[in-house]
Scaffold this motif. Sequence first.
Motif, short mmCIF file in Angstrom:
data_model
loop_
_atom_site.label_atom_id
_atom_site.label_comp_id
_atom_site.label_asym_id
_atom_site.label_seq_id
_atom_site.Cartn_x
_atom_site.Cartn_y
_atom_site.Cartn_z
N ARG A 74 62.41 37.12 -5.61
CA ARG A 74 61.28 36.49 -6.11
C ARG A 74 61.69 35.58 -7.24
O ARG A 74 62.34 35.95 -8.05
N ARG A 171 54.43 30.18 -3.46
CA ARG A 171 55.68 30.24 -2.49
C ARG A 171 55.92 31.11 -1.25
O ARG A 171 55.34 32.07 -1.44
N ASP A 173 58.20 32.87 1.61
CA ASP A 173 59.37 33.15 2.04
C ASP A 173 59.47 33.70 3.38
O ASP A 173 58.54 34.76 3.52
N HIS A 211 61.88 28.94 3.29
CA HIS A 211 60.76 28.94 2.01
C HIS A 211 60.29 27.69 2.27
O HIS A 211 60.67 26.43 2.31
N GLU A 213 56.74 25.60 -0.70
CA GLU A 213 56.26 25.87 -1.82
C GLU A 213 55.04 24.65 -1.61
O GLU A 213 55.13 23.69 -1.21
N ARG A 252 53.94 33.36 -6.65
CA ARG A 252 53.36 32.34 -7.24
C ARG A 252 53.85 32.20 -8.57
O ARG A 252 54.28 33.32 -9.33
#
Length: 258
Positions: A74, A171, A173, A211, A213, A252
């Motif tokens: 992360r 975000r 993933d 990923h 965002e 986040r």
Amino acid sequence: MSAGLGQGWMDRAVFLAGLRRWSRAARTADRMDLSTLREARSRARRLRTHLDRLIHVAEERLALPPIGNQAFPRPVDADWAWRPELWCGPLPVPGLSSVPTQSKLGGEVALFHDCAHSELTLRQIRNTREADLAAYGLRLDVFRFDGSYLSLAIDLPEEAALGLRRQHLVRIDAIVEMEKPLEIFARLNIKHGPNTEQIVRELSLNTEEIHVEFDLAYTKLNEKRVEKIWLDLIFEGPEMNQVVLRDVTFSRRKRAAL
């Protein structure tokens, strides 16, 4: 639970005594008389059956990602991160077939569609690859598809909304496998008061690990009235395909000051 393998000093003493006895038997096997050797072989074979079974099961289980694992990469400056329950531990109901719309698998994941006849299945599966950090994955099988949309909704916990600001980047993933290429869109939904902000991003599926965002600076988010956040994964052209979500995680962080 020890399941018969004690951890006290007496259990260790018994184990060591037995180990010394079998070590001595192995060293002297070439000098034993045949009747003694035959009995030792019989006992050793019976013991080996149980040892081989224990070793096989232990190696299989210890190679799997641990249940309940919340560890994953992360951003170092993340102020919140989370992996949904479906990817962490076993669900009471592990799968659904001929899935009706709005059906939930676990408490956080639901499937939405407008098919007249559902030929969809959802199943939680155990991850077994060495690279997997999530204990479980989600498999979506789509056979004949007569609808116009198919989406998987993931409800985020209340903690995701606490202190949420327009300075935040959210975000996602994921590790995604599929039988054949298809388009997947991720839509972040943030309900604040009577309004809902929606940000849509297309997932780049050139690799399994992806990923995306979401920058909240471009929304009209009322920071004081954030009530609920959820993510929709929207599948375009899903017919006759299998999609496996090996892992899905959220985090986040605040955008760097300009």
